[in-house]
Design an enzyme around this catalytic site. Structure first.
Site, PDB file in Angstrom:
ATOM      1  N   LYS A  24     -12.579   5.072  -8.228  1.00 61.06           N
ATOM      2  CA  LYS A  24     -11.933   6.239  -8.853  1.00 61.06           C
ATOM      3  C   LYS A  24     -11.839   6.028 -10.360  1.00 61.06           C
ATOM      4  CE  LYS A  24      -7.527   4.249  -9.588  1.00 61.06           C
ATOM      5  NZ  LYS A  24      -6.991   3.846 -10.872  1.00 61.06           N
ATOM      6  N   PRO A 110     -15.801  -4.412  -8.674  1.00 57.73           N
ATOM      7  CA  PRO A 110     -14.817  -5.477  -8.864  1.00 57.73           C
ATOM      8  C   PRO A 110     -13.382  -4.946  -8.782  1.00 57.73           C
ATOM      9  CG  PRO A 110     -15.813  -4.859 -10.971  1.00 57.73           C
ATOM     10  CD  PRO A 110     -16.511  -4.068  -9.918  1.00 57.73           C
ATOM     11  N   GLY A 112      -9.204  -5.182  -9.558  1.00 60.04           N
ATOM     12  CA  GLY A 112      -8.434  -5.538 -10.759  1.00 60.04           C
ATOM     13  C   GLY A 112      -9.001  -4.929 -12.023  1.00 60.04           C
ATOM     14  N   GLY A 114      -8.946  -1.292 -12.438  1.00 64.13           N
ATOM     15  CA  GLY A 114      -8.474   0.091 -12.597  1.00 64.13           C
ATOM     16  C   GLY A 114      -9.361   1.101 -11.886  1.00 64.13           C
ATOM     17  N   GLY A 116      -9.699   1.062  -8.566  1.00 61.78           N
ATOM     18  CA  GLY A 116      -9.082   1.310  -7.260  1.00 61.78           C
ATOM     19  C   GLY A 116      -9.854   0.820  -6.058  1.00 61.78           C
ATOM     20  N   ASP A 152      -1.990   3.795  -4.668  1.00 58.41           N
ATOM     21  CA  ASP A 152      -3.223   4.578  -4.880  1.00 58.41           C
ATOM     22  C   ASP A 152      -3.927   4.938  -3.570  1.00 58.41           C
ATOM     23  OD1 ASP A 152      -3.334   4.888  -7.638  1.00 58.41           O
ATOM     24  OD2 ASP A 152      -4.651   3.167  -7.994  1.00 58.41           O
TER      25      ASP A 152
HETATM   26  C1  LIG Z   1      -2.438   2.310 -12.335  1.00 62.10           C
HETATM   27  C2  LIG Z   1      -2.811   3.103 -11.102  1.00 62.10           C
HETATM   28  O1  LIG Z   1      -4.051   2.636 -10.583  1.00 62.10           O
HETATM   29  C3  LIG Z   1      -3.001   4.559 -11.503  1.00 62.10           C
HETATM   30  O2  LIG Z   1      -3.685   5.299 -10.537  1.00 62.10           O
HETATM   31  C4  LIG Z   1      -1.752   2.993 -10.022  1.00 62.10           C
HETATM   32  O3  LIG Z   1      -0.500   3.433 -10.505  1.00 62.10           O
HETATM   33  C5  LIG Z   1      -1.628   1.587  -9.437  1.00 62.10           C
HETATM   34  O4  LIG Z   1      -1.564   1.718  -8.075  1.00 62.10           O
HETATM   35  P1  LIG Z   1      -1.757   0.450  -7.076  1.00 62.10           P
HETATM   36  O5  LIG Z   1      -2.784  -0.478  -7.635  1.00 62.10           O
HETATM   37  O6  LIG Z   1      -1.964   1.024  -5.725  1.00 62.10           O
HETATM   38  O7  LIG Z   1      -0.348  -0.234  -7.224  1.00 62.10           O
HETATM   39  P2  LIG Z   1       0.565  -0.947  -6.107  1.00 62.10           P
HETATM   40  O8  LIG Z   1      -0.275  -1.948  -5.399  1.00 62.10           O
HETATM   41  O9  LIG Z   1       1.280   0.079  -5.305  1.00 62.10           O
HETATM   42  O10 LIG Z   1       1.629  -1.673  -7.041  1.00 62.10           O
HETATM   43  C6  LIG Z   1       1.340  -2.810  -7.817  1.00 62.10           C
HETATM   44  C7  LIG Z   1       2.450  -2.979  -8.828  1.00 62.10           C
HETATM   45  O11 LIG Z   1       2.289  -2.009  -9.880  1.00 62.10           O
HETATM   46  C8  LIG Z   1       3.535  -1.471 -10.286  1.00 62.10           C
HETATM   47  N1  LIG Z   1       3.535  -0.009 -10.073  1.00 62.10           N
HETATM   48  C9  LIG Z   1       2.590   0.584  -9.301  1.00 62.10           C
HETATM   49  C10 LIG Z   1       2.576   1.948  -9.151  1.00 62.10           C
HETATM   50  C11 LIG Z   1       3.582   2.711  -9.793  1.00 62.10           C
HETATM   51  N2  LIG Z   1       3.615   4.048  -9.678  1.00 62.10           N
HETATM   52  N3  LIG Z   1       4.520   2.106 -10.540  1.00 62.10           N
HETATM   53  C12 LIG Z   1       4.516   0.747 -10.710  1.00 62.10           C
HETATM   54  O12 LIG Z   1       5.374   0.226 -11.413  1.00 62.10           O
HETATM   55  C13 LIG Z   1       4.600  -2.197  -9.472  1.00 62.10           C
HETATM   56  O13 LIG Z   1       5.019  -3.299 -10.247  1.00 62.10           O
HETATM   57  C14 LIG Z   1       3.825  -2.709  -8.269  1.00 62.10           C
HETATM   58  O14 LIG Z   1       4.403  -3.877  -7.754  1.00 62.10           O
HETATM   59  N1  LIG Z   2     -10.454  -5.150  -0.264  1.00 60.12           N
HETATM   60  C1  LIG Z   2     -10.105  -5.847  -1.333  1.00 60.12           C
HETATM   61  N2  LIG Z   2     -10.972  -6.022  -2.354  1.00 60.12           N
HETATM   62  C2  LIG Z   2     -10.623  -6.754  -3.433  1.00 60.12           C
HETATM   63  N3  LIG Z   2      -9.425  -7.299  -3.633  1.00 60.12           N
HETATM   64  C3  LIG Z   2      -8.504  -7.143  -2.659  1.00 60.12           C
HETATM   65  C4  LIG Z   2      -8.812  -6.428  -1.470  1.00 60.12           C
HETATM   66  N4  LIG Z   2      -7.707  -6.408  -0.708  1.00 60.12           N
HETATM   67  C5  LIG Z   2      -6.759  -7.083  -1.360  1.00 60.12           C
HETATM   68  N5  LIG Z   2      -7.215  -7.546  -2.540  1.00 60.12           N
HETATM   69  C6  LIG Z   2      -6.408  -8.282  -3.510  1.00 60.12           C
HETATM   70  O1  LIG Z   2      -5.971  -7.303  -4.466  1.00 60.12           O
HETATM   71  C7  LIG Z   2      -6.186  -7.770  -5.792  1.00 60.12           C
HETATM   72  C8  LIG Z   2      -6.614  -6.615  -6.692  1.00 60.12           C
HETATM   73  O2  LIG Z   2      -5.675  -5.590  -6.581  1.00 60.12           O
HETATM   74  P1  LIG Z   2      -5.741  -4.319  -7.511  1.00 60.12           P
HETATM   75  O3  LIG Z   2      -4.691  -3.358  -7.048  1.00 60.12           O
HETATM   76  O4  LIG Z   2      -5.746  -4.711  -8.944  1.00 60.12           O
HETATM   77  O5  LIG Z   2      -7.230  -3.832  -7.194  1.00 60.12           O
HETATM   78  P2  LIG Z   2      -7.940  -2.457  -7.399  1.00 60.12           P
HETATM   79  O6  LIG Z   2      -8.079  -1.757  -6.097  1.00 60.12           O
HETATM   80  O7  LIG Z   2      -9.191  -2.679  -8.200  1.00 60.12           O
HETATM   81  O8  LIG Z   2      -6.906  -1.573  -8.143  1.00 60.12           O
HETATM   82  P3  LIG Z   2      -6.625  -1.295  -9.613  1.00 60.12           P
HETATM   83  O9  LIG Z   2      -7.236   0.066  -9.784  1.00 60.12           O
HETATM   84  O10 LIG Z   2      -5.106  -1.264  -9.634  1.00 60.12           O
HETATM   85  O11 LIG Z   2      -7.207  -2.371 -10.456  1.00 60.12           O
HETATM   86  C9  LIG Z   2      -7.286  -8.790  -5.691  1.00 60.12           C
HETATM   87  O12 LIG Z   2      -7.126  -9.755  -6.689  1.00 60.12           O
HETATM   88  C10 LIG Z   2      -7.117  -9.359  -4.295  1.00 60.12           C
HETATM   89  O13 LIG Z   2      -6.262 -10.470  -4.310  1.00 60.12           O
END
Ligand SMILES: C[C@](O)(CO)[C@H](O)COP(=O)(O)OP(=O)(O)OC[C@H]1O[C@@H](n2ccc(N)nc2=O)[C@H](O)[C@@H]1O
Ligand SMILES: Nc1ncnc2c1ncn2[C@@H]1O[C@H](COP(=O)(O)OP(=O)(O)OP(=O)(O)O)[C@@H](O)[C@H]1O
Length: 304
Positions: A24, A110, A112, A114, A116, A152
């Site tokens: 996303k 990858p 981490g 953004g 998703g 998300d």
């Molecule tokens: C930055 C975005 O990707 C924008 O779409 C999302 O807000 C992040 O969503 P996400 O990765 O699904 O986040 P989560 O796994 O639910 O939360 C991870 C951490 O991010 C912070 N968190 C997340 C979502 C939110 N609305 N407020 C927060 O403060 C909290 O510290 C939480 O412990």
């Molecule tokens: N299916 C998966 N793929 C990758 N990492 C995963 C998975 N499930 C759990 N994780 C853990 O989640 C961490 C990454 O979480 P994060 O929410 O940052 O990923 P993301 O989906 O790329 O989202 P974001 O958009 O917030 O970066 C990884 O470092 C790993 O420890």
């Protein structure tokens, strides 16, 4: 260089089911403030794009859910993987023992960054398990499971290319926005950004929020995706740069003086072109492949 090809959500390969899990982009991201539960109240417009992880579901050789991870990027193979968490949660909530199920996750996006991808994998696991075992799970059941696993995830469960997500991200409203003539170029650096760390550096300004909200509402009313993208609003950007100074450096290095938009909490950035402008950019050879972790990718908005 052409945008990455679109895939259908489900592919049937003999007795296996393959579920494609798109990345996303946040086309805007507003923060309305911090809540008493520690999460932030957000208002974001997200679109799924044509870059996919994939989950292959097949009968396993022993009882329980087995996960194997493959592909260019790392994902945990233990119970911290959201794919396994989703599977375990579904069968435990249904009061059923775990079936013989093998899931092979191919990690092309990858985590981490953004984009998703972990959340998308999780939503694909929920939909895939429902479909593979003909469970007929209700949308309420799936939404509730998604909310337990991350903010998300509900976005990836709903069946529209773009949606406005509020609350902590779980209140999802499909948005009918013409995105098909927009191409995004995503830049993926060789470092990741922790979402929790970025949010922890966020300092709220109500005035900034109100101003940016009226800008996005005005652009949305006009109905042109291009106007929204051009705003490039992400209220987490400053917090991301504070938590990860390398992100600011990376954005400056890639952009040739043009402002790139940050997706979510980073570390990926993107810019956009309308399809006709893309042809000009190609002629001027301004689209390059960067030697970052994931290089750069041209993608377009997904159709589902
Ligand atoms: C930055 C975005 O990707 C924008 O779409 C999302 O807000 C992040 O969503 P996400 O990765 O699904 O986040 P989560 O796994 O639910 O939360 C991870 C951490 O991010 C912070 N968190 C997340 C979502 C939110 N609305 N407020 C927060 O403060 C909290 O510290 C939480 O412990
Ligand atoms: N299916 C998966 N793929 C990758 N990492 C995963 C998975 N499930 C759990 N994780 C853990 O989640 C961490 C990454 O979480 P994060 O929410 O940052 O990923 P993301 O989906 O790329 O989202 P974001 O958009 O917030 O970066 C990884 O470092 C790993 O420890």
């Amino acid at each position: 260089m052409e945008p990455m090809p679109h895939k259908e959500k489900y592919e049937y390969q003999g007795s296996c089911l393959v579920v494609n899990a798109p990345a996303k982009l946040n086309l805007f991201l507003l923060i309305a403030g911090k809540r008493s539960d520690g999460f932030h109240e957000i208002d974001t417009l997200m679109t799924k794009v044509s870059w996919y992880d994939s989950l292959r579901l097949e009968e396993g050789s022993s009882p329980g859910i087995e996960l194997e991870c493959r592909g260019r990027f790392w994902a945990p193979e233990d119970e911290s993987n959201l794919v396994l968490k989703a599977g375990k949660l579904i069968f435990s909530e249904l009061g059923l023992s775990e079936p013989n199920l093998k899931i092979t996750l191919t990690k092309n996006i990858p985590a981490g960054t953004g984009l998703g991808s972990a959340s998308s994998d999780c939503a694909a696991a929920i939909d895939g398990i429902d479909s593979f075992f003909s469970l007929n799970l209700s949308s309420e059941f799936k939404h509730s499971a998604a909310c337990k696993l991350g903010s998300d995830i509900p976005f990836f469960l709903q069946a529209s290319p773009a949606a406005r997500c509020t609350g902590r991200g779980e209140k999802v409203q499909a948005v009918d926005l013409p995105l098909s003539d927009i191409v995004f170029q995503i830049f993926v650096p060789d470092f990741t950004c922790s979402t929790a760390k970025v949010y922890s550096k966020y300092k709220h300004s109500e005035k900034e929020y109100e101003e940016k909200l009226s800008e996005v509402n005005y652009a949305l009313k006009q109905g042109y995706a291009e106007k929204i993208c051009r705003l490039g609003i992400n209220m987490l950007e400053r917090a991301c740069f504070k938590a990860f100074p390398e992100a600011e450096e990376f954005a400056e290095m890639q952009n040739n003086g043009e402002k790139l938009a940050l997706s979510g909490s980073g570390s990926a950035f993107y810019r956009f072109f309308t399809i006709n402008k893309l042809e000009n950019y190609k002629k001027n050879a301004k689209i390059k492949n960067y030697s970052a972790l994931g290089g750069s990718r041209l993608v377009s908005s997904n159709s589902w």
